[in-house]
Scaffold this motif. Sequence first.
Motif, mmCIF file in Angstrom:
data_model
loop_
_atom_site.group_PDB
_atom_site.id
_atom_site.type_symbol
_atom_site.label_atom_id
_atom_site.label_comp_id
_atom_site.label_asym_id
_atom_site.label_seq_id
_atom_site.Cartn_x
_atom_site.Cartn_y
_atom_site.Cartn_z
ATOM 1 N N VAL A 12 0.858 -1.192 0.000
ATOM 2 C CA VAL A 12 0.000 0.000 0.000
ATOM 3 C C VAL A 12 0.890 1.236 0.000
ATOM 4 O O VAL A 12 1.830 1.317 0.794
ATOM 5 C CB VAL A 12 -0.898 0.010 1.257
ATOM 6 C CG1 VAL A 12 -1.716 1.273 1.347
ATOM 7 C CG2 VAL A 12 -1.793 -1.201 1.278
ATOM 8 N N SER A 23 -6.638 5.046 5.585
ATOM 9 C CA SER A 23 -5.925 3.832 5.204
ATOM 10 C C SER A 23 -5.406 3.105 6.439
ATOM 11 O O SER A 23 -5.566 1.880 6.559
ATOM 12 C CB SER A 23 -4.765 4.191 4.268
ATOM 13 O OG SER A 23 -4.011 3.056 3.927
ATOM 14 N N GLN A 27 -6.485 -0.668 7.735
ATOM 15 C CA GLN A 27 -5.456 -1.699 7.830
ATOM 16 C C GLN A 27 -5.377 -2.318 9.223
ATOM 17 O O GLN A 27 -4.904 -3.447 9.378
ATOM 18 C CB GLN A 27 -4.090 -1.125 7.439
ATOM 19 C CG GLN A 27 -3.988 -0.822 5.952
ATOM 20 C CD GLN A 27 -2.646 -0.248 5.590
ATOM 21 O OE1 GLN A 27 -1.623 -0.902 5.770
ATOM 22 N NE2 GLN A 27 -2.642 0.975 5.086
ATOM 23 N N ALA A 34 -4.543 -5.410 2.602
ATOM 24 C CA ALA A 34 -4.345 -4.113 1.956
ATOM 25 C C ALA A 34 -3.262 -4.254 0.890
ATOM 26 O O ALA A 34 -2.268 -4.949 1.092
ATOM 27 C CB ALA A 34 -3.944 -3.062 2.987
ATOM 28 N N ALA A 36 -1.659 -2.207 -3.032
ATOM 29 C CA ALA A 36 -1.693 -1.073 -3.956
ATOM 30 C C ALA A 36 -2.904 -1.217 -4.877
ATOM 31 O O ALA A 36 -3.260 -2.317 -5.295
ATOM 32 C CB ALA A 36 -0.418 -1.030 -4.788
ATOM 33 N N ALA A 50 -4.989 2.788 -2.756
ATOM 34 C CA ALA A 50 -4.925 1.631 -1.860
ATOM 35 C C ALA A 50 -6.205 0.816 -1.961
ATOM 36 O O ALA A 50 -7.306 1.374 -1.923
ATOM 37 C CB ALA A 50 -4.713 2.098 -0.427
ATOM 38 N N HIS A 61 -11.725 0.919 -2.223
ATOM 39 C CA HIS A 61 -10.395 1.461 -2.427
ATOM 40 C C HIS A 61 -10.405 2.986 -2.351
ATOM 41 O O HIS A 61 -11.445 3.616 -2.480
ATOM 42 C CB HIS A 61 -9.763 0.979 -3.742
ATOM 43 C CG HIS A 61 -10.617 1.177 -4.947
ATOM 44 N ND1 HIS A 61 -11.442 0.187 -5.447
ATOM 45 C CD2 HIS A 61 -10.780 2.240 -5.768
ATOM 46 C CE1 HIS A 61 -12.061 0.635 -6.518
ATOM 47 N NE2 HIS A 61 -11.674 1.885 -6.741
#
Length: 143
Positions: A12, A23, A27, A34, A36, A50, A61
Amino acid sequence: MKLSDKGPLASVPTLASVLEPVSQAIQGWPGIIAAAHWDLYRVGEVVDGADFYVGEEELGHIHLSGDVHLASSPAVGQALVAGGWAQPMRFGGAQYRGWTEFRVRTAADAAHATWLFELNYQRLRGHSEAKLVAAIAAYRPAA
């Protein structure tokens, strides 16, 4: 979209200061995967945010631009749109039925986005849609 369909797994990215707390919060939830989020037209080449998953199921996302795309179910998505808490997804087709979107620009927006993700997380963890729709109807953000 399933995790296995999204392209190669990569770490990420660190997001803009207003987005990074969202984010990090996501997580920290149990069972979250998680990774990219790849640019749709340059998968495996250009990171555009993310992605968050519960197993193979997409939670949603965050794009680098601050757009949040939430993999809502049709019932939860309708309730969010009806309450004015999110907009219907502008992109996609049948595979995105029920998805919603929200743009994060401020710390208050970030808190709201975290709430949106948490609702969908609860759905993917087995909470009933009826309970979630009722929670959406009763939602009053902190002042």
